[in-house]
Design an enzyme around this catalytic site. Structure first.
Site, PDB file in Angstrom:
ATOM      1  N   SER A   1       0.860  -1.199   0.000  1.00  0.00           N
ATOM      2  CA  SER A   1       0.000   0.000   0.000  1.00  0.00           C
ATOM      3  C   SER A   1       0.887   1.237   0.000  1.00  0.00           C
ATOM      4  O   SER A   1       2.053   1.171   0.430  1.00  0.00           O
ATOM      5  CB  SER A   1      -0.863   0.003   1.266  1.00  0.00           C
TER       6      SER A   1
ATOM      7  N   TYR B   1      -2.777  -0.239  10.415  1.00  0.00           N
ATOM      8  CA  TYR B   1      -2.645  -0.595   8.987  1.00  0.00           C
ATOM      9  C   TYR B   1      -1.286  -0.132   8.456  1.00  0.00           C
ATOM     10  O   TYR B   1      -0.547  -0.912   7.850  1.00  0.00           O
ATOM     11  CB  TYR B   1      -3.786   0.061   8.203  1.00  0.00           C
TER      12      TYR B   1
HETATM   13  N1  LIG Z   1      -8.568  -0.992  -2.091  1.00  0.00           N
HETATM   14  C1  LIG Z   1      -7.624  -0.110  -1.833  1.00  0.00           C
HETATM   15  O1  LIG Z   1      -7.846   1.105  -1.967  1.00  0.00           O
HETATM   16  C2  LIG Z   1      -6.244  -0.571  -1.404  1.00  0.00           C
HETATM   17  C3  LIG Z   1      -5.274   0.414  -1.230  1.00  0.00           C
HETATM   18  C4  LIG Z   1      -4.000   0.034  -0.824  1.00  0.00           C
HETATM   19  C5  LIG Z   1      -3.693  -1.303  -0.625  1.00  0.00           C
HETATM   20  N2  LIG Z   1      -4.657  -2.250  -0.802  1.00  0.00           N
HETATM   21  C6  LIG Z   1      -4.285  -3.647  -0.529  1.00  0.00           C
HETATM   22  O2  LIG Z   1      -4.704  -4.499  -1.571  1.00  0.00           O
HETATM   23  C7  LIG Z   1      -4.925  -5.822  -1.050  1.00  0.00           C
HETATM   24  C8  LIG Z   1      -6.253  -6.346  -1.588  1.00  0.00           C
HETATM   25  O3  LIG Z   1      -7.303  -5.510  -1.114  1.00  0.00           O
HETATM   26  P1  LIG Z   1      -8.658  -5.212  -1.938  1.00  0.00           P
HETATM   27  O4  LIG Z   1      -8.740  -3.757  -2.120  1.00  0.00           O
HETATM   28  O5  LIG Z   1      -8.750  -6.129  -3.104  1.00  0.00           O
HETATM   29  O6  LIG Z   1      -9.697  -5.553  -0.767  1.00  0.00           O
HETATM   30  P2  LIG Z   1     -10.935  -6.560  -0.654  1.00  0.00           P
HETATM   31  O7  LIG Z   1     -11.765  -6.498  -1.872  1.00  0.00           O
HETATM   32  O8  LIG Z   1     -11.542  -6.264   0.665  1.00  0.00           O
HETATM   33  O9  LIG Z   1     -10.209  -7.994  -0.629  1.00  0.00           O
HETATM   34  C9  LIG Z   1      -9.449  -8.400   0.476  1.00  0.00           C
HETATM   35  C10 LIG Z   1      -9.215  -9.900   0.383  1.00  0.00           C
HETATM   36  O10 LIG Z   1      -8.467 -10.304   1.547  1.00  0.00           O
HETATM   37  C11 LIG Z   1      -9.154 -11.407   2.145  1.00  0.00           C
HETATM   38  N3  LIG Z   1      -8.959 -11.444   3.591  1.00  0.00           N
HETATM   39  C12 LIG Z   1      -9.301 -10.500   4.507  1.00  0.00           C
HETATM   40  N4  LIG Z   1      -9.069 -10.960   5.734  1.00  0.00           N
HETATM   41  C13 LIG Z   1      -8.561 -12.217   5.608  1.00  0.00           C
HETATM   42  C14 LIG Z   1      -8.141 -13.219   6.522  1.00  0.00           C
HETATM   43  N5  LIG Z   1      -8.215 -13.054   7.853  1.00  0.00           N
HETATM   44  N6  LIG Z   1      -7.676 -14.394   6.029  1.00  0.00           N
HETATM   45  C15 LIG Z   1      -7.616 -14.610   4.700  1.00  0.00           C
HETATM   46  N7  LIG Z   1      -8.017 -13.705   3.772  1.00  0.00           N
HETATM   47  C16 LIG Z   1      -8.491 -12.527   4.236  1.00  0.00           C
HETATM   48  C17 LIG Z   1     -10.626 -11.171   1.813  1.00  0.00           C
HETATM   49  O11 LIG Z   1     -11.378 -12.381   1.851  1.00  0.00           O
HETATM   50  P3  LIG Z   1     -12.269 -12.843   3.100  1.00  0.00           P
HETATM   51  O12 LIG Z   1     -12.813 -11.614   3.754  1.00  0.00           O
HETATM   52  O13 LIG Z   1     -13.283 -13.715   2.457  1.00  0.00           O
HETATM   53  O14 LIG Z   1     -11.328 -13.614   3.968  1.00  0.00           O
HETATM   54  C18 LIG Z   1     -10.523 -10.677   0.372  1.00  0.00           C
HETATM   55  O15 LIG Z   1     -10.461 -11.753  -0.525  1.00  0.00           O
HETATM   56  C19 LIG Z   1      -4.848  -5.691   0.471  1.00  0.00           C
HETATM   57  O16 LIG Z   1      -3.617  -6.171   0.937  1.00  0.00           O
HETATM   58  C20 LIG Z   1      -4.963  -4.195   0.713  1.00  0.00           C
HETATM   59  O17 LIG Z   1      -4.319  -3.787   1.907  1.00  0.00           O
HETATM   60  C21 LIG Z   1      -5.933  -1.923  -1.204  1.00  0.00           C
END
Ligand SMILES: NC(=O)c1ccc[n+]([C@@H]2O[C@H](COP(=O)([O-])OP(=O)(O)OC[C@H]3O[C@@H](n4cnc5c(N)ncnc54)[C@H](OP(=O)(O)O)[C@@H]3O)[C@@H](O)[C@H]2O)c1
Length: 258
Positions: free
Chosen positions: A141, A154
């Site tokens: 991130s 975070y």
């Molecule tokens: N969206 C943004 O703006 C953003 C910005 C910066 C970085 N990121 C990073 O990008 C990555 C993906 O995020 P996203 O935006 O695609 O979010 P998302 O749509 O909420 O997806 C997050 C994924 O992580 C899984 N997850 C959460 N808790 C978990 C646990 N305890 N065990 C196993 N899996 C778990 C969720 O599945 P379940 O809940 O079903 O377990 C889901 O598949 C993350 O590392 C996030 O920090 C996102």
């Protein structure tokens, strides 16, 4: 096909950025194991991978549970015999000012974003070292590089994950394994949707006003979409990126220039 006959594991592959990476890997010829807690989502993506003509496995994974991590790695190894590409993508964004941040929020955030990826990497690193080949990609991130007020757990977890990534990259640089991170800014996924609501409540704005305020801060004036991470992940997973290791690559509409 850039990933013909490779085996990949994508954590958090059931939706958002992870789903796009899993499908892009399959389109490039990889078999893909998809892991997270919500089995309906994980199974749906595994089905999409199979529809692209590749093998897949839907794996239950809870990164807060160390035995679940070991079990998930074991299941994938049993099914495919190896993992060539590990994508530590799963993550959570927690909130709360330091003055009253409860310990369990801190612990859970670090467990999912930092300790979980360490344990999953450890579980699969040995077989990469034995074969002298591997690709590890961590979805980090912008908050891995700069502080984020009221989101300290975070930011701390993501800063830690970058330190881990860089150290491991040095450890295995001569062993045919590359280790890199992709750093998103603001991405249109479920994580950002719920985040907008939280920021709006904290700032006393509507979600629409909050969304627009953040959009104005992005130099390209648009949120990144989840699919945009897939080509970079494919590149980092492929032989084309042989000399790229220890890097934390921003993909954020120009927000953080580094
Ligand atoms: N969206 C943004 O703006 C953003 C910005 C910066 C970085 N990121 C990073 O990008 C990555 C993906 O995020 P996203 O935006 O695609 O979010 P998302 O749509 O909420 O997806 C997050 C994924 O992580 C899984 N997850 C959460 N808790 C978990 C646990 N305890 N065990 C196993 N899996 C778990 C969720 O599945 P379940 O809940 O079903 O377990 C889901 O598949 C993350 O590392 C996030 O920090 C996102």
């Amino acid at each position: 096909m850039k990933l013909a006959d490779r085996v990949a594991l994508v954590t958090g592959g059931g939706r958002g950025i992870g789903r796009e990476i899993a499908l892009a890997f399959a389109r490039e010829g990889a078999d893909v194991a998809v892991a997270a807690r919500t089995m309906a989502q994980v199974e749906a993506v595994a089905g999409e991978v199979r529809a692209l003509g590749r093998r897949s496995l839907a794996v239950r994974l809870d990164l807060t549970d160390r035995s679940s991590i070991r079990e998930a790695a074991r299941e994938v190894m049993e099914e495919f015999g190896r993992v060539d590409i590990l994508v530590n993508n799963a993550g959570v964004l927690s909130k709360g000012g330091v003055a009253d941040l409860d310990e369990s929020t801190w612990d859970t955030t670090l467990a999912i974003n930092l300790t979980g990826p360490f344990l999953m990497t450890q579980a699969l690193l040995g077989q990469m070292l034995e074969r002298g080949k591997g690709r590890i990609i961590n979805i980090n991130s912008t908050s891995g590089k700069i502080g984020l007020p009221y989101r300290s757990a975070y930011a701390a977890s993501k800063h830690g994950a970058l330190g881990f990534m860089k150290s491991l990259a040095n450890e295995v640089a001569e062993k045919g394994i590359t280790v890199n991170a992709i750093c998103p800014g603001l991405v249109e996924t479920e994580m950002w949707d719920s985040s907008v609501k939280n920021f709006a409540a904290e700032m006393g704005n509507t979600p629409e006003e909050t969304r627009e305020m953040f959009r104005q801060r992005i130099p390209v004036k648009r949120y990144t979409e989840a699919w945009e991470f897939a080509p970079l992940a494919v590149y980092l997973a492929s032989d084309d990126s042989l000399s790229v290791t220890g890097q934390a690559i921003q993909l954020d509409g120009g927000f953080l220039q580094s």
